[in-house]
Design a protein around this motif. Structure first.
Motif, PDB file in Angstrom:
ATOM      1  N   ASP A 185      36.552  44.027  44.125  1.00 57.61           N
ATOM      2  CA  ASP A 185      37.133  42.818  44.720  1.00 57.61           C
ATOM      3  C   ASP A 185      36.623  42.666  46.158  1.00 57.61           C
ATOM      4  OD1 ASP A 185      38.773  40.569  45.039  1.00 57.61           O
ATOM      5  OD2 ASP A 185      40.487  41.756  45.677  1.00 57.61           O
ATOM      6  N   HIS A 189      34.481  39.683  47.858  1.00 61.44           N
ATOM      7  CA  HIS A 189      34.857  38.998  49.114  1.00 61.44           C
ATOM      8  C   HIS A 189      33.646  38.914  50.044  1.00 61.44           C
ATOM      9  CE1 HIS A 189      39.296  40.385  48.463  1.00 61.44           C
ATOM     10  NE2 HIS A 189      39.005  39.297  47.776  1.00 61.44           N
ATOM     11  N   HIS A 256      36.054  33.834  42.558  1.00 61.74           N
ATOM     12  CA  HIS A 256      37.516  33.846  42.634  1.00 61.74           C
ATOM     13  C   HIS A 256      38.133  32.680  41.865  1.00 61.74           C
ATOM     14  CE1 HIS A 256      37.325  37.093  45.517  1.00 61.74           C
ATOM     15  NE2 HIS A 256      38.638  37.199  45.443  1.00 61.74           N
ATOM     16  N   HIS A 270      43.378  41.427  39.282  1.00 61.83           N
ATOM     17  CA  HIS A 270      42.483  40.568  40.058  1.00 61.83           C
ATOM     18  C   HIS A 270      41.052  41.125  40.191  1.00 61.83           C
ATOM     19  CE1 HIS A 270      41.223  37.772  43.138  1.00 61.83           C
ATOM     20  NE2 HIS A 270      40.994  38.774  43.974  1.00 61.83           N
ATOM     21  N   ASN A 274      37.587  39.539  38.554  1.00 62.16           N
ATOM     22  CA  ASN A 274      36.397  39.188  39.347  1.00 62.16           C
ATOM     23  C   ASN A 274      35.147  39.831  38.756  1.00 62.16           C
ATOM     24  OD1 ASN A 274      37.522  37.541  41.259  1.00 62.16           O
ATOM     25  ND2 ASN A 274      37.855  39.157  42.758  1.00 62.16           N
TER      26      ASN A 274
HETATM   27 FE   LIG Z   1      39.951  38.857  45.857  1.00 63.52          FE
END
Ligand SMILES: [Fe+2]
Length: 374
Positions: A185, A189, A256, A270, A274
């Motif tokens: 994750d 980002h 996302h 999450h 992703n």
């Molecule tokens: Fe995230």
């Protein structure tokens, strides 16, 4: 239209190598509201909190999975004292709850839908216990509204924590698959904020740092397994924090947006969600605009993976396969008939697809991605 770009870090970031030192520094007591998770409390916090006068609330007593408006309102009913400090200790969902508890939520729906001003009612301290969220340094909070069947994002300077406190010792007790998914994750980002049209010189340097260092760690884990994973924890946590600062400024984008229905409808965590969509988005970006900033990421990957630039993304995907399985969405219960609904949900995230996106995705391209990974 002129694009306004800026770079802001409002949160003080403090690091400790041991939880003991962190506890002494925080000195919890009367007037403190601690929101955490039962596992984190038992593993790491009990001895510091049990005899204090602080009030402790466990997220998992009220919420399983993603935060919802309804569950938050239920949780709020159990807090009947005046607090001056909110301390969130946990994963991204727990930190988001702490953000809500630190603001006036008397008319919470108005904050989300009427854009009413967000007012802070307590100081906010955030301690992440998973590496990837970055929530401790962002001004965002996600909340699912059952009556609308959708998750919405609140963005306000009032949601910045007064202080984020890092301690890699929290990462030693989380399961390996959770650690990796959360690290991925953070990688996303950095990837999305680097490619964002809102990226600045400052955010781009942070993003590139994370892309390089997490990639090196992924390669190490793929080659050596879990043997040395403890030695990477501090770097992984710092990468998650830095990537958080980058995406707080430049935003997240298509990965996302596409993973969001997977988490809300299929309950896929999450980071894992992703991971499932990342390589499809990557390929699409590559087809649509191979010579833009994505070319710099390819150069970096080729250097770290010691391969030809043209093979870099395929090689990265292969490395990741060693430690994270890419299951088809059907294995999580997704039906082909849901592709349309998921595509509509993605299209509701216009700011991610257009304002922050490297390339704008069409509805048919989004549907194709879901079809490809079904
Ligand atoms: Fe995230």
């Amino acid at each position: 239209m002129c694009l306004t770009k800026s770079f802001i870090v409002k949160t003080k970031v403090t690091s400790f190598s041991q939880i003991d030192a962190l506890a002494i520094y925080l000195k919890v007591g009367l007037g403190d509201l601690i929101i955490t998770e039962r596992r984190v409390y038992i593993d790491s916090l009990q001895k510091y909190c049990a005899n204090s006068k602080a009030t402790v609330i466990f997220k998992d007593d009220f919420i399983k999975g993603a935060n919802s408006y309804e569950a938050f309102m239920e949780l709020k009913k159990h807090i009947n004292f005046h607090y001056t400090r909110v301390i969130g200790i946990g994963g991204g969902g727990t930190l988001d709850l702490a953000k809500l508890l630190a603001i006036d939520t008397t008319n919470l729906k108005n904050l989300f839908f009427e854009k009413e001003q967000v007012c802070k009612i307590a100081s906010l301290y955030l301690v992440p216990t998973t590496p990837g969220t970055g929530s401790e340094v962002t001004p965002f909070c996600a909340l699912y509204f059952e009556d609308r069947g959708l998750q919405f994002l609140l963005s306000s300077q009032a949601l910045f924590a007064d202080e984020a406190i890092l301690c890699p010792k929290f990462l030693t007790t989380i399961p390996f698959d959770v650690l990796l998914a959360s690290s991925f994750d953070a990688y996303v980002h950095a990837f999305e904020s680097y490619l964002s049209p809102l990226a600045t010189y400052q955010s781009s340097i942070l993003s590139m740092h994370v892309l390089e260092n997490l990639l090196k760690i992924f390669v190490q884990i793929a080659n050596k397994g879990l043997a040395e994973v403890d030695s990477y924890l501090e770097t992984i946590q710092l990468c998650g924090n830095i990537a958080g600062i980058a995406y707080a400024n430049a935003g997240c984008a298509a990965v996302h947006a596409l993973s969001y229905p997977l988490s809300t409808r299929l309950k896929i965590p999450h980071g894992e969600a992703n991971y499932l969509v990342f390589f499809e988005v990557l390929q699409l970006y590559l087809r649509k605009k191979p010579e833009g900033k994505i070319s710099n990421i390819r150069d970096l990957m080729a250097k770290v993976l010691m391969c030809d630039k043209l093979d870099a993304f395929a090689e990265f995907s292969k490395q990741c396969d060693y430690f994270m399985v890419k299951k088809g969405l059907a294995e999580y219960g997704m039906k082909e008939s849901q592709i349309l609904e998921f595509t509509d949900m993605v299209l509701s995230r216009q700011h991610m697809l257009i304002a922050n996106g490297y390339e704008t995705l069409t509805a048919s391209e989004i549907s194709d991605i879901y079809q490809n990974i079904l």
